[in-house]
Design a protein around this motif. Structure first.
Motif, PDB file in Angstrom:
ATOM      1  N   SER A   1      21.323-105.819  18.834  1.00  0.00           N
ATOM      2  CA  SER A   1      20.327-106.419  17.937  1.00  0.00           C
ATOM      3  C   SER A   1      19.140-105.461  17.946  1.00  0.00           C
ATOM      4  N   PRO A   2      18.220-105.618  16.973  1.00  0.00           N
ATOM      5  CA  PRO A   2      17.041-104.738  16.988  1.00  0.00           C
ATOM      6  C   PRO A   2      16.184-104.947  18.246  1.00  0.00           C
ATOM      7  N   TYR A   3      16.466-106.016  18.989  1.00  0.00           N
ATOM      8  CA  TYR A   3      15.647-106.382  20.152  1.00  0.00           C
ATOM      9  C   TYR A   3      16.304-105.964  21.463  1.00  0.00           C
ATOM     10  N   GLU A   4      17.430-105.266  21.368  1.00  0.00           N
ATOM     11  CA  GLU A   4      18.160-104.806  22.546  1.00  0.00           C
ATOM     12  C   GLU A   4      17.236-103.993  23.440  1.00  0.00           C
TER      13      GLU A   4
ATOM     14  N   TRP B   1       8.689-102.214  17.618  1.00  0.00           N
ATOM     15  CA  TRP B   1       7.872-103.244  18.267  1.00  0.00           C
ATOM     16  C   TRP B   1       8.475-103.635  19.615  1.00  0.00           C
ATOM     17  N   THR B   2       9.802-103.708  19.650  1.00  0.00           N
ATOM     18  CA  THR B   2      10.472-104.050  20.910  1.00  0.00           C
ATOM     19  C   THR B   2      10.127-102.996  21.958  1.00  0.00           C
ATOM     20  N   ARG B   3      10.193-101.718  21.539  1.00  0.00           N
ATOM     21  CA  ARG B   3       9.884-100.632  22.467  1.00  0.00           C
ATOM     22  C   ARG B   3       8.418-100.705  22.911  1.00  0.00           C
ATOM     23  N   MET B   4       7.511-101.002  21.962  1.00  0.00           N
ATOM     24  CA  MET B   4       6.083-101.007  22.287  1.00  0.00           C
ATOM     25  C   MET B   4       5.643-102.230  23.092  1.00  0.00           C
ATOM     26  N   TYR B   5       6.165-103.404  22.744  1.00  0.00           N
ATOM     27  CA  TYR B   5       5.623-104.640  23.339  1.00  0.00           C
ATOM     28  C   TYR B   5       6.553-105.322  24.345  1.00  0.00           C
TER      29      TYR B   5
ATOM     30  N   ILE C   1      11.959-115.880  30.065  1.00  0.00           N
ATOM     31  CA  ILE C   1      12.161-114.500  29.615  1.00  0.00           C
ATOM     32  C   ILE C   1      13.526-114.458  28.945  1.00  0.00           C
ATOM     33  N   ILE C   2      13.536-113.961  27.711  1.00  0.00           N
ATOM     34  CA  ILE C   2      14.803-113.768  27.012  1.00  0.00           C
ATOM     35  C   ILE C   2      14.951-112.263  26.805  1.00  0.00           C
ATOM     36  N   PHE C   3      16.091-111.749  27.236  1.00  0.00           N
ATOM     37  CA  PHE C   3      16.352-110.324  27.065  1.00  0.00           C
ATOM     38  C   PHE C   3      16.965-110.123  25.690  1.00  0.00           C
ATOM     39  N   GLY C   4      16.499-109.101  24.981  1.00  0.00           N
ATOM     40  CA  GLY C   4      17.009-108.837  23.637  1.00  0.00           C
ATOM     41  C   GLY C   4      18.517-108.648  23.680  1.00  0.00           C
ATOM     42  N   PRO C   5      19.247-109.364  22.808  1.00  0.00           N
ATOM     43  CA  PRO C   5      20.716-109.275  22.823  1.00  0.00           C
ATOM     44  C   PRO C   5      21.198-107.871  22.456  1.00  0.00           C
TER      45      PRO C   5
ATOM     46  N   PRO D   1      23.261-116.322  30.504  1.00  0.00           N
ATOM     47  CA  PRO D   1      23.216-114.859  30.470  1.00  0.00           C
ATOM     48  C   PRO D   1      22.067-114.357  29.602  1.00  0.00           C
ATOM     49  N   GLY D   2      21.264-113.445  30.158  1.00  0.00           N
ATOM     50  CA  GLY D   2      20.182-112.853  29.377  1.00  0.00           C
ATOM     51  C   GLY D   2      18.947-113.728  29.251  1.00  0.00           C
ATOM     52  N   ILE D   3      18.925-114.832  30.018  1.00  0.00           N
ATOM     53  CA  ILE D   3      17.783-115.746  29.925  1.00  0.00           C
ATOM     54  C   ILE D   3      17.346-116.144  31.329  1.00  0.00           C
ATOM     55  N   SER D   4      16.046-116.110  31.547  1.00  0.00           N
ATOM     56  CA  SER D   4      15.529-116.581  32.824  1.00  0.00           C
ATOM     57  C   SER D   4      14.457-117.622  32.503  1.00  0.00           C
ATOM     58  N   ALA D   5      14.548-118.781  33.135  1.00  0.00           N
ATOM     59  CA  ALA D   5      13.561-119.840  32.887  1.00  0.00           C
ATOM     60  C   ALA D   5      13.243-120.526  34.201  1.00  0.00           C
ATOM     61  N   SER D   6      11.958-120.600  34.517  1.00  0.00           N
ATOM     62  CA  SER D   6      11.589-121.305  35.735  1.00  0.00           C
ATOM     63  C   SER D   6      10.323-122.109  35.482  1.00  0.00           C
ATOM     64  N   PRO D   7      10.229-123.277  36.122  1.00  0.00           N
ATOM     65  CA  PRO D   7       9.047-124.111  35.924  1.00  0.00           C
ATOM     66  C   PRO D   7       7.813-123.474  36.548  1.00  0.00           C
ATOM     67  N   ALA D   8       6.669-123.686  35.924  1.00  0.00           N
ATOM     68  CA  ALA D   8       5.409-123.183  36.460  1.00  0.00           C
ATOM     69  C   ALA D   8       5.096-123.938  37.748  1.00  0.00           C
ATOM     70  N   ASP D   9       4.412-123.280  38.663  1.00  0.00           N
ATOM     71  CA  ASP D   9       4.094-123.907  39.944  1.00  0.00           C
ATOM     72  C   ASP D   9       3.203-125.135  39.784  1.00  0.00           C
ATOM     73  N   ASP D  10       2.292-125.060  38.815  1.00  0.00           N
ATOM     74  CA  ASP D  10       1.314-126.143  38.706  1.00  0.00           C
ATOM     75  C   ASP D  10       1.717-127.236  37.722  1.00  0.00           C
TER      76      ASP D  10
END
Length: 152
Positions: free
Chosen positions: A46-49, A144-148, A39-43, A22-31
């Motif tokens: 948390s300040p990263y929500e 920073w979460t909002r900006m980046y 990609i980890i979604f801010g929990p 939950p909240g995490i997506s991981a896939s191998p690079a094509d090459d």
């Protein structure tokens, strides 16, 4: 190409794709199947929500005897992550064990976002800010979460 990969990596990759954490997506690079785009979604609460953080994860030749190399590509204000995106997490260093998996590592990083630890810092200035004025540091992390790291 895939045939050169150890079975363990193939199995872990398959599991990450078929049963994403939950909240995490991981896939191998094509090459390069040892290189994962994460990609980890801010929990929540948390300040990263609301943030979506890109990371890269690389499995070294001697994985699982050696820990994966992981770093944040998205800028983040966190006492345990430095400005180069390196992560201070015991299981990526001396506490690594071959029993751990990519999934465990990603869940631990996600947990670190929920519970920053300024007592074991990688970014000294951020940790000092966190200890001196946690409210202000959390506000900066949110900003920073909002900006980046926002989806927009």
């Amino acid at each position: 190409m895939a045939a050169q990969l150890p079975r363990r990596i193939l199995k872990e990759t398959q599991r990450l794709l078929s049963e994403p954490a939950p909240g995490i997506s991981a896939s191998p690079a094509d090459d390069n199947a040892r290189h994962f785009n994460v990609i980890i979604f801010g929990p929540d609460s948390s300040p990263y929500e609301g943030g979506s953080f890109k990371l890269e994860l690389f499995l070294p030749e001697d994985y699982p005897m050696a820990a994966p190399k992981v770093r944040f590509l998205t800028k983040i204000y966190h006492p345990n992550i430095d400005k180069l995106g390196r992560i201070c997490l015991d299981i990526l260093k001396d506490k690594w064990s071959p029993a751990l998996q990519i999934r465990t590592v990603l869940l631990s990083i996600q947990a670190l976002l929920s519970a920053p630890n300024p007592d074991d810092p990688l970014a000294e200035n951020v940790a000092k800010h966190w200890k001196d004025n946690e409210q202000e540091a959390v506000a900066t992390a949110k900003e920073w979460t909002r900006m980046y790291a926002s989806q927009a």
